[in-house]
Scaffold this active site. Sequence first.
Site, mmCIF file in Angstrom:
data_model
loop_
_atom_site.group_PDB
_atom_site.id
_atom_site.type_symbol
_atom_site.label_atom_id
_atom_site.label_comp_id
_atom_site.label_asym_id
_atom_site.label_seq_id
_atom_site.Cartn_x
_atom_site.Cartn_y
_atom_site.Cartn_z
ATOM 1 N N GLU B 45 12.695 5.696 4.565
ATOM 2 C CA GLU B 45 12.161 5.602 3.211
ATOM 3 C C GLU B 45 10.761 6.183 3.199
ATOM 4 O O GLU B 45 9.857 5.685 3.852
ATOM 5 C CB GLU B 45 12.126 4.144 2.761
ATOM 6 N N ASP B 56 3.595 -4.837 -3.585
ATOM 7 C CA ASP B 56 3.246 -4.706 -2.178
ATOM 8 C C ASP B 56 2.088 -5.585 -1.752
ATOM 9 O O ASP B 56 1.149 -5.810 -2.503
ATOM 10 C CB ASP B 56 2.906 -3.241 -1.873
#
Lengths: 393, 254
Positions: B45, B56
């Site tokens: 990814e 995040d």
Amino acid sequence: MSYNINEKGYYGEFGGAFIPEMLYPNVEELRQNYLKVMAEPLFQEEFNQLLKDYVGRPSPLYFAKRLSEKYNTKVYLKREDLNHTGAHKVNNTIGQILMAKRLGKTRIIAETGAGQHGVATATVCALMGMECIVYMGEIDIARQAPNVARMKMLGAEVRPALSGSRTLKDATNEAIRDWINNPVDTHYIIGSAIGPHPYPDMVTRFQSIISEEIKWQLKEHEGKENPDYVVACIGGGSNAAGTYYHFLDNEDVGIIAVEAAGKGIHSGESAATSALGKEGIIHGCKTLLMQTNDGQITEPYSISAGLDYPGVGPMHSHLYKSGRGEFYSATDDEAMTAGLELAQLEGIIPAIETSHALAIFSHKTFEPNDIVVISLSGRGDKDLQNYIDYFKL
Amino acid sequence: MNRINQKLKEGKKLLSIYFTAGYPNINDTITIIQNLEKSGVDMIEIGLPFSDPLADGPTIQDSSTKALQNGMTSELLFQQLKDIRKTVSIPLIIMGYFNPVMQYGVEAFCKKCQEIGIDGLILPDLPVDVYAEQYKDTFEKYGLISVFLITPQTSDERIRYIDSVSDGFIYMVSSASTTGAKSGFGNAQEDYFNRIANMKLSNPQIVGFGISNNETFMQATKQAKGAIIGSAFIKHVTANGVDTIDTFVDNIKP
Ligand SMILES: Cc1ncc(COP(=O)(O)O)c(C=O)c1O
């Protein structure tokens, strides 16, 4: 055409809920319940009681005689500055804390820039005996010390946002991250008409008391409910949304928004989102925002910390794009001058955010018979140091 | 057939690694991808950095900030990846937030991905219903698989819906958290892994968040098809650079 939200959570093409799946259950729970809860008679009763006895509503609609004479028009000021905690922000936090209680939440989080929304949140958490955590950019903590002290005195924990540019947008990111990590017991009290659906609509409805009162108050003053113009400053757009709400679909009432131009729209130091922004996604909402060509969100600038947000709420993007609203922006200098003028003509020291709305008179000339209602969103106590520095008082 | 679907057919547990493009150095992208493939990683990814990565934790936030300071953009990433299919054959997925893709133009972005040989996209803040209504056709036109997330809080009904819209794998977020928040799995995760396994979904599942070593990889893949490591890998390249990626991968995969 309606300028209000549709059943899918959009104002025209703006709004929606562009959130990571981790947030979906929280936001969905709110979406499914907010209208139902707000319609409950007991909720209404408790909300209205607190607005009356605790916040001090209705806030006066004051005919500003000397200001009207100076600009040769009829100016009314909607005195949100007289609310408990000194701004309109508390209308929303009272509503949301009651909502949080109905949803069984025990922990409250919020973001704040200047600290006004943080103080309003810490206040209602103290009132309800709820745990309160306020995220605030590290840079804002340093420049808004009195409000940090207020929040602490009210029992809130102020957590510095250390990521990104360490201001309001990063505090909002941190609050969202907290919510992702605490999906069950926590309610996030967003401070403006921004964020994923249903937030913009929920915040707008709680703030809509402003235009609800304007209608009957103006009727008392002038024998008619509708002014010719309603004017408000726009950070994320909550005081504006509340001021416009009951006039949105009545096109006889002109809607005027004033954004912060900072040092000038094209100076590179500005927060005039409608002029500088492009459609995109910020904090879960499709709206106009300031960004690079590559889609990175940029840092706005304004002398007023409360207007220092790189986006505007989706209602306002729609008002702008559809042409229903007239959008202006006032520079730091124009706002500061307008603030001083109000102090000396009417004996009211406004918040610097509010001073931007007052600067409308350097951009637009009204007819003598026009009735112009301006949202006096907050008082200037918190900004005294800024005024002192600017005017060398 | 899309490389992702092919890979998912292989009879082994898959290791997928996330890294932030443009970090630690602007020109590390190709080296990282090649070294990951050489080390035996099954899927990659490629993180397109965003200024406001709200799902995040601190590790990926910091790598994103640094990558943007280094000058990473969508355009530059596409340039760097231009010839990647001459040397790399495992599935490549771009992972990022929706706004940069929207600004590039969703169709233009997808087209570029197809030209390069990207196999799929993970855009956590593109809601599955908006995707289904507005973008699914475009993704399919350019042969791209869109991967959606589920969490322990996601209802069975919604998981079924996501399964019906998906055509690759489901990204199973291991706990209610931002990336890199927790390490290790407890009873709650065991229950969740069992619940999902018992649903017998049509798409295989790959577990992400909270995987950092062999132990957590084994736990996560007991039932799921594979696992994704992000923050732990970023920490590795922060500390050791991009030349010892094989030691990192060897420690994960038995
Ligand atoms: C007095 C006052 N007015 C206006 C604003 C801007 O917020 P909004 O656009 O949501 O009304 C703030 C924000 O802090 C404020 O304190």
